[in-house]
Structures are given as C-alpha cells and as structure tokens.
Scaffold this motif. Structure first.
Motif, PDB file in Angstrom:
ATOM      1  N   THR A   3       1.444  -1.097   0.003  1.00 38.86           N
ATOM      2  CA  THR A   3       0.378   0.150   0.211  1.00 38.86           C
ATOM      3  C   THR A   3       1.174   1.605  -0.142  1.00 38.86           C
ATOM      4  N   THR A   4       0.544   2.017  -1.101  1.00 38.93           N
ATOM      5  CA  THR A   4       0.729   3.653  -0.339  1.00 38.93           C
ATOM      6  C   THR A   4       0.001   4.652  -0.858  1.00 38.93           C
ATOM      7  N   SER A   5       0.126   5.483   0.506  1.00 41.88           N
ATOM      8  CA  SER A   5      -1.227   6.634   0.693  1.00 41.88           C
ATOM      9  C   SER A   5      -1.300   7.198  -0.772  1.00 41.88           C
ATOM     10  N   ALA A   6      -2.567   7.487  -0.806  1.00 43.88           N
ATOM     11  CA  ALA A   6      -2.432   8.985  -2.388  1.00 43.88           C
ATOM     12  C   ALA A   6      -1.262   9.986  -1.660  1.00 43.88           C
ATOM     13  N   LYS A   7      -1.352  10.529  -0.645  1.00 42.12           N
ATOM     14  CA  LYS A   7      -0.567  11.272  -0.038  1.00 42.12           C
ATOM     15  C   LYS A   7       1.032  10.958  -0.892  1.00 42.12           C
ATOM     16  N   GLN A   8       1.546   9.582  -0.684  1.00 41.91           N
ATOM     17  CA  GLN A   8       2.729   9.413  -0.636  1.00 41.91           C
ATOM     18  C   GLN A   8       3.378   9.361  -1.991  1.00 41.91           C
ATOM     19  N   GLN A   9       1.904   8.387  -2.739  1.00 39.57           N
ATOM     20  CA  GLN A   9       2.772   8.950  -4.007  1.00 39.57           C
ATOM     21  C   GLN A   9       1.978  10.139  -5.009  1.00 39.57           C
ATOM     22  N   ALA A  10       1.520  10.978  -4.069  1.00 37.42           N
ATOM     23  CA  ALA A  10       2.050  12.318  -4.914  1.00 37.42           C
ATOM     24  C   ALA A  10       3.493  12.981  -5.035  1.00 37.42           C
ATOM     25  N   ILE A  11       3.351  12.087  -3.824  1.00 36.41           N
ATOM     26  CA  ILE A  11       5.584  13.167  -3.377  1.00 36.41           C
ATOM     27  C   ILE A  11       6.195  12.204  -4.301  1.00 36.41           C
ATOM     28  N   LEU A  12       6.130  11.222  -4.593  1.00 38.21           N
ATOM     29  CA  LEU A  12       7.212  10.422  -5.365  1.00 38.21           C
ATOM     30  C   LEU A  12       7.127  11.199  -6.892  1.00 38.21           C
ATOM     31  N   ASP A  13       5.403  10.905  -7.303  1.00 42.95           N
ATOM     32  CA  ASP A  13       5.648  11.806  -8.439  1.00 42.95           C
ATOM     33  C   ASP A  13       6.320  13.166  -8.659  1.00 42.95           C
ATOM     34  N   LEU A  14       6.294  13.675  -7.511  1.00 42.07           N
ATOM     35  CA  LEU A  14       6.844  15.150  -8.107  1.00 42.07           C
ATOM     36  C   LEU A  14       8.324  14.389  -7.606  1.00 42.07           C
ATOM     37  N   GLY A  15       8.869  13.710  -7.608  1.00 44.15           N
ATOM     38  CA  GLY A  15      10.130  13.504  -7.745  1.00 44.15           C
ATOM     39  C   GLY A  15      10.808  12.847  -6.286  1.00 44.15           C
ATOM     40  N   SER A  16      10.606  12.902  -5.582  1.00 39.95           N
ATOM     41  CA  SER A  16      10.478  12.697  -4.014  1.00 39.95           C
ATOM     42  C   SER A  16      11.551  11.283  -3.990  1.00 39.95           C
ATOM     43  N   PRO A  17      12.956  11.228  -3.238  1.00 38.66           N
ATOM     44  CA  PRO A  17      12.692   9.518  -3.366  1.00 38.66           C
ATOM     45  C   PRO A  17      12.248   8.750  -2.611  1.00 38.66           C
ATOM     46  N   GLN A  18      12.597   7.131  -2.332  1.00 40.41           N
ATOM     47  CA  GLN A  18      12.390   6.907  -1.011  1.00 40.41           C
ATOM     48  C   GLN A  18      13.335   6.099  -0.436  1.00 40.41           C
ATOM     49  N   ARG A  19      13.975   6.340   0.676  1.00 45.17           N
ATOM     50  CA  ARG A  19      14.757   5.858   1.441  1.00 45.17           C
ATOM     51  C   ARG A  19      15.531   6.160   2.183  1.00 45.17           C
ATOM     52  N   ALA A  20      15.537   4.348   2.512  1.00 40.92           N
ATOM     53  CA  ALA A  20      15.660   4.984   4.657  1.00 40.92           C
ATOM     54  C   ALA A  20      17.069   3.965   4.994  1.00 40.92           C
ATOM     55  N   GLY A  21      17.768   3.431   5.945  1.00 37.88           N
ATOM     56  CA  GLY A  21      18.680   2.438   5.970  1.00 37.88           C
ATOM     57  C   GLY A  21      17.930   1.065   5.885  1.00 37.88           C
ATOM     58  N   ASN A  22      16.683   1.917   6.580  1.00 37.54           N
ATOM     59  CA  ASN A  22      15.911  -0.146   6.620  1.00 37.54           C
ATOM     60  C   ASN A  22      14.664   0.632   6.474  1.00 37.54           C
ATOM     61  N   LEU A  23      13.683  -0.641   5.547  1.00 35.50           N
ATOM     62  CA  LEU A  23      12.089   0.014   5.756  1.00 35.50           C
ATOM     63  C   LEU A  23      11.300  -1.329   6.103  1.00 35.50           C
ATOM     64  N   ASN A  24      10.853  -0.826   7.472  1.00 29.94           N
ATOM     65  CA  ASN A  24       9.908  -2.424   7.268  1.00 29.94           C
ATOM     66  C   ASN A  24       7.975  -2.038   7.511  1.00 29.94           C
ATOM     67  N   SER A  25       7.571  -3.358   7.741  1.00 23.74           N
ATOM     68  CA  SER A  25       5.963  -2.959   7.219  1.00 23.74           C
ATOM     69  C   SER A  25       6.101  -2.501   9.105  1.00 23.74           C
ATOM     70  N   PRO A  26       5.010  -1.079   9.519  1.00 27.58           N
ATOM     71  CA  PRO A  26       4.373  -0.286  10.439  1.00 27.58           C
ATOM     72  C   PRO A  26       3.840  -1.886  11.293  1.00 27.58           C
ATOM     73  N   ASP A  27       4.440  -2.628  11.548  1.00 28.13           N
ATOM     74  CA  ASP A  27       3.728  -3.943  12.861  1.00 28.13           C
ATOM     75  C   ASP A  27       4.739  -3.722  14.349  1.00 28.13           C
ATOM     76  N   TYR A  28       4.231  -3.007  15.062  1.00 28.77           N
ATOM     77  CA  TYR A  28       5.187  -2.280  16.165  1.00 28.77           C
ATOM     78  C   TYR A  28       5.134  -3.349  17.468  1.00 28.77           C
ATOM     79  N   THR A  29       4.749  -4.303  17.132  1.00 28.35           N
ATOM     80  CA  THR A  29       4.198  -5.875  18.099  1.00 28.35           C
ATOM     81  C   THR A  29       4.882  -6.007  18.529  1.00 28.35           C
ATOM     82  N   ALA A  30       5.281  -6.985  19.598  1.00 31.38           N
ATOM     83  CA  ALA A  30       6.459  -8.062  19.790  1.00 31.38           C
ATOM     84  C   ALA A  30       6.684  -8.941  18.492  1.00 31.38           C
TER      85      ALA A  30
END
Length: 283
Positions: free
Chosen positions: A229-256
C-alpha cells in the motif's frame, strides 16, 4: 543523573495511515483529486508542499464550503475516530518500551511526534497521552473558532529544527516564547537528549533529512513502508520527484512479533545497556 533516550516518531504513514486523507474522507472530499490533481498543481505553482496542502484544505473550510465550519473540536473528534486505524502494536509499544527502561537504573525515556500533519488531528488522539511533545503543522482560527489560516507549517526540512529542540531540551512552550532559542549554543554535556541516544521512526519519503541528521550523529533510524500500500499523499510526493530512502524499511507492525516492534525493543534495550555500562565505568 538520568540518561534520557528519545524516541521520535513521524505520524502519517508511520503510526497510522495519512491523517489528512482520513480527514478529507470523513468530510466526503475526494482524496485522490486532492492529492493527485490539486496538490501537484499548487506545488508546481511554487508553493512549499506543506503550505500547498494546508491552503488547499483551508479552501474547503468555511460557511457554504464543502467541509463547512471546521473547528479544533471537530478535528479532535476526527482524531478519536482515527485511532481505529493506528497500526498494529500502537499505542502498546509505548508501554512496552517503558517496561524495558524500567529495568535499568538511571535511564529515562521520552517520546515525541514530529509531523507535517495537522496538530489537532494528532494531539487529539491517544498518542498524545504518551508523548512529551507533539510538533505538527498548526492552523489558525477566526473569531468563531473556525480554521481560517496557517499558523505553523512544518515541512520535511523544518522537522530537523524540532530534533534540535528535543536535543537541547527546549520545550514547545519555551520555543513559542522564543522561536530563536534553538539557535543558541549549548555544551554537549548540557544537551538533554544526545543525538546518539535518539531513535527516529518515519516513512522513507518525507523523513530523509531527519534520517540523515540522526544517522550522521550516531543515532538510529527505522524506515516504515507498506509494500502492498502507498497512500495517495505518498504517491503524490513520489510523483513530484521525491526519492524513497532509508537505512531500512519495515512494515508498520509495532507488536512484539513484528519486525519493527522487535527492532525498536532491541534498540532501546541496547541504549539502556550502553548507558549503564558508561555510568558504571565512570564511577
């Protein structure tokens, strides 16, 4: 002396799906048109992206306008409704990290939110019960308490300012009284939360300056991504040319059992251990 750990979260697409999209949908505004047509057109017209979306939103608010007369109380009600969309393990992650820190003497932990989103949507939620400060875009109201202007936009680069305020121990109320206090020189030993004891969690699109700042100064960062899933806002920002970058990417699951939840628990445990070792060695 207490050694403080600071855990800093983005909000939108980090602790919950995009809150502005949620707000638009609550008022039956077409979020796809908002983000994929109106928002990029305004950015291309020279608006800062945060100012672009806030002005577009304000144009929907008022008597005889699509959203009607929206007040801070209305946004707080929306914030309560938004709680059902919090990602797995939120808000329980706060108590879980508190429990880890409680096992160590002389170590404390504080939580913060730094977001481009609208402050009333975040501060009105259960998240605020756990945070020392919430830094987010703030709207002004008219004499009828209806939102009518922008008081404080927080762009992706502005976020780094608030990391320095957290680092220096400048409260939000003190910063309101003197917005330039963050520029004052301060000795390293007087910084309330050293950058190397900060953990920053955000999406890999709008948090790149914060990732860079924290990583360069020895802190830890975790990127959040939903591969399906990419939110409408995220996709709009990506379409404007923003890179997607981080040291690591994780699913937003904060459970143990979730990878991100496990990594955060391990990171806090590691900082607690390091702090204890440093304190004992200094005796």
């Amino acid at each position: 002396m207490t050694s403080d750990i600071g855990v800093v979260f983005d909000f939108d697409d980090t602790l919950a799906p995009d809150s502005t999209t949620f707000l638009l949908e609550e008022y039956d505004i077409d979020a796809t048109t908002f983000w994929h047509e109106q928002f990029p057109a305004r950015v291309q017209d020279g608006y800062d992206p945060t100012v672009a979306y806030l002005t577009l939103l304000l144009e929907q608010i008022g008597a005889e306008k699509p959203m009607g007369a929206v007040t801070p109380a209305d946004l707080e009600r929306c914030a309560t409704a938004l709680e059902k969309n919090l990602y797995p393990g939120v808000p329980d992650i706060f108590d879980a990290l508190d429990a880890i820190v409680a096992e160590y003497d002389g170590v404390g932990i504080e939580y913060f939110v730094v977001s481009e989103g609208i402050e009333s949507l975040i501060s009105g939620s259960i998240i605020s019960d756990h945070c020392s400060e919430i830094y987010a875009s703030r709207l002004a109201t008219d004499d009828s308490d209806v939102f009518s202007g922008i008081k404080r936009p927080i762009s992706f680069t502005d976020k780094t300012r608030y990391l320095y305020e957290i680092n220096k121990g400048i409260s939000a109320s003190a910063a309101r009284e003197n917005p330039y206090a963050v520029n004052e020189a301060i000795d390293d030993e007087d910084r309330q939360i050293p950058f190397e004891q900060m953990i920053y969690i955000g999406d890999g699109i709008t948090d790149i300056p914060c990732f860079s700042l924290i990583q360069d100064r020895g802190g830890r960062v975790f990127g959040v991504d939903k591969p399906d899933t990419t939110s409408a806002k995220q996709q709009a920002i990506l379409d404007l040319g923003s890179p997607q970058r981080a040291g690591n990417l994780n699913s937003p699951d904060y459970t143990a059992d979730g990878q991100l939840g496990s990594l955060l628990r391990l990171a806090v445990e590691s900082l607690c251990t390091d702090s204890t070792i440093n304190r004992l060695e200094a005796l």
